[in-house]
Design a protein around this motif. Structure first.
Motif, PDB file in Angstrom:
ATOM      1  N   UNK A 181      69.097  11.456 -58.200  1.00 12.22           N
ATOM      2  CA  UNK A 181      69.226  10.046 -57.864  1.00 12.22           C
ATOM      3  C   UNK A 181      68.361   9.772 -56.642  1.00 12.22           C
ATOM      4  N   UNK A 182      68.238   8.521 -56.242  1.00  8.37           N
ATOM      5  CA  UNK A 182      67.477   8.161 -55.051  1.00  8.37           C
ATOM      6  C   UNK A 182      68.428   7.939 -53.874  1.00  8.37           C
ATOM      7  N   UNK A 183      67.887   8.186 -52.690  1.00  4.56           N
ATOM      8  CA  UNK A 183      68.677   8.017 -51.472  1.00  4.56           C
ATOM      9  C   UNK A 183      67.795   7.423 -50.382  1.00  4.56           C
ATOM     10  N   UNK A 184      68.326   6.415 -49.696  1.00  4.97           N
ATOM     11  CA  UNK A 184      67.631   5.802 -48.567  1.00  4.97           C
ATOM     12  C   UNK A 184      68.472   6.032 -47.320  1.00  4.97           C
ATOM     13  N   UNK A 185      67.846   6.587 -46.298  1.00  2.00           N
ATOM     14  CA  UNK A 185      68.527   6.814 -45.020  1.00  2.00           C
ATOM     15  C   UNK A 185      68.065   5.729 -44.046  1.00  2.00           C
ATOM     16  N   UNK A 186      69.003   4.904 -43.598  1.00  4.41           N
ATOM     17  CA  UNK A 186      68.682   3.807 -42.697  1.00  4.41           C
ATOM     18  C   UNK A 186      69.197   4.109 -41.290  1.00  4.41           C
ATOM     19  N   UNK A 187      68.329   3.971 -40.309  1.00  2.86           N
ATOM     20  CA  UNK A 187      68.697   4.252 -38.918  1.00  2.86           C
ATOM     21  C   UNK A 187      68.392   3.055 -38.017  1.00  2.86           C
ATOM     22  N   UNK A 188      68.313   1.865 -38.601  1.00  2.00           N
ATOM     23  CA  UNK A 188      67.971   0.680 -37.821  1.00  2.00           C
ATOM     24  C   UNK A 188      69.092   0.244 -36.893  1.00  2.00           C
ATOM     25  N   UNK A 189      70.333   0.592 -37.220  1.00  2.00           N
ATOM     26  CA  UNK A 189      71.466   0.201 -36.391  1.00  2.00           C
ATOM     27  C   UNK A 189      71.841   1.353 -35.459  1.00  2.00           C
ATOM     28  N   UNK A 190      71.711   1.122 -34.153  1.00  2.00           N
ATOM     29  CA  UNK A 190      72.046   2.162 -33.178  1.00  2.00           C
ATOM     30  C   UNK A 190      73.555   2.364 -33.058  1.00  2.00           C
ATOM     31  N   UNK A 191      74.322   1.295 -33.322  1.00  2.00           N
ATOM     32  CA  UNK A 191      75.778   1.402 -33.217  1.00  2.00           C
ATOM     33  C   UNK A 191      76.368   2.178 -34.393  1.00  2.00           C
ATOM     34  N   UNK A 192      75.908   1.858 -35.616  1.00  3.62           N
ATOM     35  CA  UNK A 192      76.455   2.491 -36.807  1.00  3.62           C
ATOM     36  C   UNK A 192      75.840   3.861 -37.073  1.00  3.62           C
ATOM     37  N   UNK A 193      74.713   4.131 -36.449  1.00  2.00           N
ATOM     38  CA  UNK A 193      74.062   5.417 -36.668  1.00  2.00           C
ATOM     39  C   UNK A 193      73.337   5.446 -38.003  1.00  2.00           C
ATOM     40  N   UNK A 194      73.267   6.616 -38.604  1.00  2.15           N
ATOM     41  CA  UNK A 194      72.557   6.794 -39.864  1.00  2.15           C
ATOM     42  C   UNK A 194      73.429   6.341 -41.041  1.00  2.15           C
ATOM     43  N   UNK A 195      72.861   5.462 -41.844  1.00  3.38           N
ATOM     44  CA  UNK A 195      73.579   4.936 -43.012  1.00  3.38           C
ATOM     45  C   UNK A 195      72.897   5.450 -44.273  1.00  3.38           C
ATOM     46  N   UNK A 196      73.690   6.005 -45.165  1.00  3.89           N
ATOM     47  CA  UNK A 196      73.174   6.595 -46.411  1.00  3.89           C
ATOM     48  C   UNK A 196      73.397   5.620 -47.567  1.00  3.89           C
ATOM     49  N   UNK A 197      72.303   5.208 -48.208  1.00  2.00           N
ATOM     50  CA  UNK A 197      72.349   4.284 -49.342  1.00  2.00           C
ATOM     51  C   UNK A 197      71.986   5.048 -50.613  1.00  2.00           C
ATOM     52  N   UNK A 198      72.841   4.981 -51.611  1.00  2.00           N
ATOM     53  CA  UNK A 198      72.630   5.670 -52.887  1.00  2.00           C
ATOM     54  C   UNK A 198      72.068   4.676 -53.901  1.00  2.00           C
ATOM     55  N   UNK A 199      71.049   5.102 -54.657  1.00  3.80           N
ATOM     56  CA  UNK A 199      70.468   4.289 -55.734  1.00  3.80           C
ATOM     57  C   UNK A 199      70.608   5.066 -57.039  1.00  3.80           C
ATOM     58  N   UNK A 200      71.369   4.504 -57.972  1.00  7.98           N
ATOM     59  CA  UNK A 200      71.580   5.136 -59.282  1.00  7.98           C
ATOM     60  C   UNK A 200      71.150   4.155 -60.363  1.00  7.98           C
ATOM     61  N   UNK A 201      70.160   4.557 -61.183  1.00  7.27           N
ATOM     62  CA  UNK A 201      69.610   3.672 -62.213  1.00  7.27           C
ATOM     63  C   UNK A 201      70.453   3.607 -63.477  1.00  7.27           C
ATOM     64  N   UNK A 202      71.408   4.477 -63.602  1.00 10.87           N
ATOM     65  CA  UNK A 202      72.178   4.560 -64.853  1.00 10.87           C
ATOM     66  C   UNK A 202      73.674   4.580 -64.547  1.00 10.87           C
ATOM     67  N   UNK A 203      74.087   3.736 -63.626  1.00 14.87           N
ATOM     68  CA  UNK A 203      75.443   3.823 -63.082  1.00 14.87           C
ATOM     69  C   UNK A 203      76.515   3.497 -64.120  1.00 14.87           C
ATOM     70  N   UNK A 204      76.364   2.405 -64.837  1.00 10.92           N
ATOM     71  CA  UNK A 204      77.398   2.003 -65.796  1.00 10.92           C
ATOM     72  C   UNK A 204      77.604   3.042 -66.887  1.00 10.92           C
ATOM     73  N   UNK A 205      76.500   3.576 -67.398  1.00  9.55           N
ATOM     74  CA  UNK A 205      76.605   4.557 -68.488  1.00  9.55           C
ATOM     75  C   UNK A 205      77.302   5.839 -68.047  1.00  9.55           C
ATOM     76  N   UNK A 206      77.287   6.139 -66.747  1.00 11.20           N
ATOM     77  CA  UNK A 206      77.924   7.352 -66.252  1.00 11.20           C
ATOM     78  C   UNK A 206      79.445   7.322 -66.455  1.00 11.20           C
TER      79      UNK A 206
END
Length: 309
Positions: free
Chosen positions: A174-199
């Protein structure tokens, strides 16, 4: 003086019909006593039978009432469960953050551009879902490249897990985006799944479960915590569904197995090491012996070379 034989004499002097009358009176009284005793006994037995019959009827009615109440209670409990799951699912899906919205929008735009570009994956292996131009691996590489060009820290993740007591081994990408733009929240992990419903789709699911699945997006873009909550809701619903249908729940449907796909340890890689395999050239369809029409090519001596796939 009293004559000692007076009583005897009286009995001897009494007419016989009086003696018979006295005997008859005694017999009548005796029979009356028998009848009275019989009535008492049979009346007692009738009371017992009536009481037993009433108790049996009452017990049967009570059992039927209890059974009906239990059945009605189960129906109400099931109805409440599915309503709660539906509400939880909608709340989890509709609640979103600004970073999730941005990455979701960027992902959808990248998919639209790929669909409109006319590029074709040279693998020519179809991917499940609404995306129809490429295999899963090539699609992930292409979209990952698009997100990298937009400035997102995106990578292709491959998760692997071993066989444990409750689940079999497996792997998933799957794809993963690591966002570090927010200093308060720290590192945020975003999951991207192209076939989510079928799972989460099941062939023999009930109407309530299918209703839940219809609410899921085909392409999921969200935080790992949101993914975790969705897995909990959907796996609980799958377990309830199989229980109602008196069927066994497959180990690949269990919560631990689903969590291992997106929430376990994974290896991150970039498309630089895994280049995309899309081309602008129009690819010729492959021909196999199963689709090759022999009747159209038997008229001449020359034969067209057939590529066997």
């Amino acid at each position: 003086m009293v004559d000692p034989l007076a009583g005897q004499k009286d009995e001897e002097d009494c007419p016989k019909n009086w003696q018979l009358a006295g005997a008859s009176v005694k017999n009548v009284e005796y029979h009356r006593e028998l009848v009275s005793f019989a009535d008492t006994v049979f009346g007692f037995l009738e009371d017992i039978e009536t009481s037993s019959s009433e108790n049996s009827s009452s017990s049967s009615n009570d059992y039927q009432d209890d059974f009906g109440e239990d059945e009605n209670r189960n129906f109400q409990d099931n109805k409440v469960f599915w309503e709660q799951q539906d509400q939880l699912l909608k709340e989890t899906l509709f609640r979103t953050t600004s970073i999730e919205t941005k990455i979701r929008h960027a992902t959808n735009e990248a998919l639209k551009e790929l669909n409109l570009s006319g590029k074709q994956c040279i693998c020519q292996r179809p991917v499940a879902g609404n995306v129809d131009n490429g295999c899963r691996d090539c699609l992930q590489r292409e979209i990952c490249n698009q997100l990298l060009n937009l400035g997102y820290n995106c990578a292709i993740c491959k998760s692997k897990w071993k066989t444990s007591k409750n689940i079999p081994s497996g792997e998933h990408t799957y794809l993963e985006v690591m966002d570090t733009t927010s200093s308060k929240k720290g590192e945020i992990r975003i999951v991207i799944e192209f076939n989510f419903r079928a799972e989460f789709e099941m062939a023999r699911a009930n109407e309530e479960y299918n209703q839940l699945i219809s609410r899921l997006p085909e392409v999921f873009v969200g935080k790992a915590e949101r993914m975790k909550n969705l897995i909990k809701i959907l796996c609980s619903a799958a377990k309830k569904c199989m229980k109602e249908k008196k069927m066994h729940l497959g180990p690949w449907r269990k919560q631990k197995y689903m969590q291992a796909k997106w929430l376990g340890t994974c290896e991150r890689s970039t498309p630089a090491s895994l280049p995309g395999r899309y081309t602008d050239r129009q690819l010729r369809p492959r021909t196999s012996m199963l689709t090759f029409d022999l009747l159209e090519n038997l008229s001449g001596l020359h034969r067209t070379v057939v590529e066997v796939a």
